[in-house]
Design a protein around this motif. Structure first.
Motif, PDB file in Angstrom:
ATOM      1  N   LEU A 153      52.952  80.418 -63.633  1.00 62.30           N
ATOM      2  CA  LEU A 153      51.340  80.060 -64.285  1.00 62.30           C
ATOM      3  C   LEU A 153      50.364  80.406 -64.538  1.00 62.30           C
ATOM      4  N   ARG A 154      49.944  79.597 -66.104  1.00 60.20           N
ATOM      5  CA  ARG A 154      49.177  79.937 -66.849  1.00 60.20           C
ATOM      6  C   ARG A 154      47.884  79.059 -66.478  1.00 60.20           C
ATOM      7  N   HIS A 155      46.913  79.470 -66.190  1.00 61.03           N
ATOM      8  CA  HIS A 155      45.115  79.513 -66.048  1.00 61.03           C
ATOM      9  C   HIS A 155      44.275  80.319 -66.383  1.00 61.03           C
ATOM     10  N   PRO A 156      43.040  79.713 -66.663  1.00 63.93           N
ATOM     11  CA  PRO A 156      42.142  80.086 -67.337  1.00 63.93           C
ATOM     12  C   PRO A 156      40.982  81.125 -67.059  1.00 63.93           C
ATOM     13  N   LEU A 157      41.453  81.526 -65.413  1.00 62.16           N
ATOM     14  CA  LEU A 157      40.701  82.431 -65.015  1.00 62.16           C
ATOM     15  C   LEU A 157      41.000  83.981 -64.329  1.00 62.16           C
ATOM     16  N   PRO A 158      40.562  84.929 -64.477  1.00 59.81           N
ATOM     17  CA  PRO A 158      40.952  86.088 -63.464  1.00 59.81           C
ATOM     18  C   PRO A 158      42.330  85.600 -62.473  1.00 59.81           C
ATOM     19  N   GLY A 159      42.993  86.627 -61.819  1.00 58.14           N
ATOM     20  CA  GLY A 159      43.898  86.316 -61.619  1.00 58.14           C
ATOM     21  C   GLY A 159      43.800  86.137 -59.663  1.00 58.14           C
ATOM     22  N   ASP A 160      43.035  87.609 -59.810  1.00 57.15           N
ATOM     23  CA  ASP A 160      41.602  87.820 -59.006  1.00 57.15           C
ATOM     24  C   ASP A 160      40.989  86.544 -57.858  1.00 57.15           C
ATOM     25  N   VAL A 161      40.772  85.188 -58.763  1.00 61.82           N
ATOM     26  CA  VAL A 161      39.467  85.219 -58.768  1.00 61.82           C
ATOM     27  C   VAL A 161      39.826  83.578 -57.288  1.00 61.82           C
ATOM     28  N   PRO A 162      39.617  84.060 -56.516  1.00 56.30           N
ATOM     29  CA  PRO A 162      39.548  82.468 -54.985  1.00 56.30           C
ATOM     30  C   PRO A 162      39.029  81.527 -55.560  1.00 56.30           C
ATOM     31  N   VAL A 163      39.967  80.364 -55.689  1.00 50.66           N
ATOM     32  CA  VAL A 163      39.341  79.162 -55.912  1.00 50.66           C
ATOM     33  C   VAL A 163      40.162  78.083 -54.796  1.00 50.66           C
ATOM     34  N   SER A 164      39.007  77.381 -54.754  1.00 43.90           N
ATOM     35  CA  SER A 164      39.071  76.422 -53.403  1.00 43.90           C
ATOM     36  C   SER A 164      39.497  74.981 -54.118  1.00 43.90           C
ATOM     37  N   TRP A 165      41.372  74.289 -53.909  1.00 45.11           N
ATOM     38  CA  TRP A 165      41.241  72.976 -54.555  1.00 45.11           C
ATOM     39  C   TRP A 165      41.722  71.997 -53.379  1.00 45.11           C
ATOM     40  N   LEU A 166      41.727  71.241 -54.702  1.00 45.79           N
ATOM     41  CA  LEU A 166      41.590  69.586 -53.642  1.00 45.79           C
ATOM     42  C   LEU A 166      42.878  69.022 -54.772  1.00 45.79           C
ATOM     43  N   SER A 167      43.231  68.452 -54.082  1.00 44.63           N
ATOM     44  CA  SER A 167      43.618  66.594 -54.364  1.00 44.63           C
ATOM     45  C   SER A 167      42.390  65.823 -54.785  1.00 44.63           C
ATOM     46  N   VAL A 196      42.736  79.614 -52.610  1.00 45.63           N
ATOM     47  CA  VAL A 196      43.683  80.880 -52.394  1.00 45.63           C
ATOM     48  C   VAL A 196      43.089  81.541 -54.202  1.00 45.63           C
ATOM     49  N   THR A 197      43.512  83.069 -54.406  1.00 44.71           N
ATOM     50  CA  THR A 197      43.883  83.568 -56.047  1.00 44.71           C
ATOM     51  C   THR A 197      44.937  83.001 -56.575  1.00 44.71           C
ATOM     52  N   GLY A 198      44.815  82.915 -57.533  1.00 48.25           N
ATOM     53  CA  GLY A 198      45.727  82.695 -59.261  1.00 48.25           C
ATOM     54  C   GLY A 198      46.920  83.331 -58.528  1.00 48.25           C
ATOM     55  N   LEU A 199      46.886  84.920 -57.851  1.00 50.29           N
ATOM     56  CA  LEU A 199      47.882  85.271 -57.704  1.00 50.29           C
ATOM     57  C   LEU A 199      49.085  84.560 -56.574  1.00 50.29           C
ATOM     58  N   GLU A 200      47.822  84.356 -55.883  1.00 46.41           N
ATOM     59  CA  GLU A 200      48.402  83.816 -54.337  1.00 46.41           C
ATOM     60  C   GLU A 200      49.059  82.386 -54.877  1.00 46.41           C
ATOM     61  N   LEU A 201      48.323  81.418 -55.917  1.00 45.64           N
ATOM     62  CA  LEU A 201      49.144  80.235 -56.057  1.00 45.64           C
ATOM     63  C   LEU A 201      50.067  80.431 -56.428  1.00 45.64           C
ATOM     64  N   ALA A 202      50.361  81.396 -57.616  1.00 42.87           N
ATOM     65  CA  ALA A 202      51.715  81.524 -58.315  1.00 42.87           C
ATOM     66  C   ALA A 202      52.790  82.289 -57.239  1.00 42.87           C
ATOM     67  N   ALA A 203      52.572  82.784 -56.689  1.00 45.26           N
ATOM     68  CA  ALA A 203      53.361  83.467 -55.439  1.00 45.26           C
ATOM     69  C   ALA A 203      54.328  81.682 -54.700  1.00 45.26           C
ATOM     70  N   ALA A 204      53.028  81.288 -54.468  1.00 49.00           N
ATOM     71  CA  ALA A 204      53.547  80.076 -53.225  1.00 49.00           C
ATOM     72  C   ALA A 204      54.506  78.886 -54.111  1.00 49.00           C
ATOM     73  N   ALA A 205      54.330  78.966 -55.835  1.00 50.26           N
ATOM     74  CA  ALA A 205      55.423  78.295 -56.633  1.00 50.26           C
ATOM     75  C   ALA A 205      56.394  78.736 -57.202  1.00 50.26           C
ATOM     76  N   GLY A 206      55.953  80.211 -56.619  1.00 50.89           N
ATOM     77  CA  GLY A 206      57.572  81.189 -56.957  1.00 50.89           C
ATOM     78  C   GLY A 206      57.441  81.568 -58.536  1.00 50.89           C
ATOM     79  N   ALA A 207      56.251  81.978 -59.004  1.00 53.73           N
ATOM     80  CA  ALA A 207      56.264  81.957 -60.719  1.00 53.73           C
ATOM     81  C   ALA A 207      55.132  83.649 -60.181  1.00 53.73           C
ATOM     82  N   ARG A 208      55.110  83.861 -61.474  1.00 58.92           N
ATOM     83  CA  ARG A 208      54.422  85.168 -62.040  1.00 58.92           C
ATOM     84  C   ARG A 208      52.793  84.424 -62.706  1.00 58.92           C
ATOM     85  N   TYR A 209      52.021  85.183 -62.477  1.00 57.06           N
ATOM     86  CA  TYR A 209      50.544  84.488 -62.847  1.00 57.06           C
ATOM     87  C   TYR A 209      50.355  84.898 -64.428  1.00 57.06           C
ATOM     88  N   GLU A 210      49.678  84.469 -65.424  1.00 53.54           N
ATOM     89  CA  GLU A 210      48.890  85.018 -66.166  1.00 53.54           C
ATOM     90  C   GLU A 210      47.700  84.033 -66.733  1.00 53.54           C
TER      91      GLU A 210
END
Length: 278
Positions: A153-167, A196-210
């Motif tokens: 999972l590649r995203h332009p924020l540090p992996g420990d930044v918490p993000v509230s997501w919306l569809s 959720v943080t990027g690291l948590e989001l990646a884990a939910a997707a079974g991926a590693r965060y970059e």
């Protein structure tokens, strides 16, 4: 009742227009090209053309506004002025402005934030009954090429930044509630679910965060949005990493859809998309 959806040709406004049409309302969709979802009356207009914008408001009782990805202050100010003047002239009962992003509590020097802060302030001070909805990041961004691929999972924020997501679908529910609910005029509603943080989001997707370099992100976005819009969006990520790591962390009070129900969590959204597990 007739609802005008400004920005109906885009992902956010299109979702709102589809939702309102599905709820049985007469919906007119304004976009620069005249594109609109099926079941929505198309209306082509440039927001810089005051006369044409006023024509779009004929018979309109409610309006949802999503501004285009334009960040030049004077141009955005003219768009907002034309919309508010037309809404006032038409006697619109409720206007809902989507800021397209959570907004910092102060002027930042970042045009994508500051032009939307000015637009929200203008709407709330206009005399037109108005509600501002302020979304965080959209889950649909995860479907962009290169974001979630190959177990990364590649995203332009540090992996420990918490993000509230919306569809986009939940944005549409919230907008409908803001347009048609009682006791909402003059309010600003922060949308989204538990952060959720990027690291948590990646884990939910079974991926590693970059963490993706913002310059690389901007270059990729430029191909889709154009250089100006891409630069404006990229600047928000730079500001968040440097000054506003908590911008997306605040959980909205009450339901994340502004009292219209619960929001889709990232885990739920990812589970509904088999490609996300690759």
């Amino acid at each position: 009742m007739r609802i005008l959806v400004i920005g109906a040709g885009g992902a956010q406004g299109g979702a709102v227009a589809r939702r309102l049409a599905a709820e049985g309302y007469a919906v007119r969709g304004l976009s620069r090209t005249g594109s609109a979802p099926e079941g929505v009356e198309p209306f082509a207009a440039d927001l810089g053309d005051a006369a044409r914008v006023a024509e779009a408001f004929a018979g309109v009782t409610h309006v949802s506004v999503t501004l285009p990805l334009v960040f030049e202050a004077e141009r955005v100010e003219s768009y907002v002025r034309n919309v508010l003047d037309a809404a006032s002239g038409a006697g619109v009962r409720r206007l809902v402005l989507n800021t397209g992003n959570r907004l910092p509590g102060r002027v930042t020097g970042v045009a994508a934030f500051d032009t939307r802060r000015a637009a929200a302030a203008a709407a709330l001070a206009s005399g037109v009954p108005s509600v501002v909805v302020s979304p965080p990041l959209y889950l649909e961004n995860l479907a962009a090429p290169g974001v979630l691929e190959g177990g990364v999972l590649r995203h332009p924020l540090p992996g420990d930044v918490p993000v509230s997501w919306l569809s986009h679908a939940d944005l549409a529910v919230a907008t409908s509630a803001a347009l048609l609910g009682d006791g909402r005029d003059g309010t600003t509603v922060a949308l989204g679910g538990p952060p959720v943080t990027g690291l948590e989001l990646a884990a939910a997707a079974g991926a590693r965060y970059e963490e993706l370099d913002v310059a690389v992100f901007e270059a990729g976005l430029s191909a889709a949005l154009g250089a100006g819009a891409a630069a404006g969006v990229a600047d928000t990520y730079r500001w968040i990493a440097a000054h506003g790591r908590d911008l997306y962390a605040g959980r909205p009070g009450g339901a994340g859809t502004g009292g219209a129900g619960t929001v889709t969590t990232p885990r739920e959204w990812l589970a509904a998309r088999p490609w996300a597990a690759r």
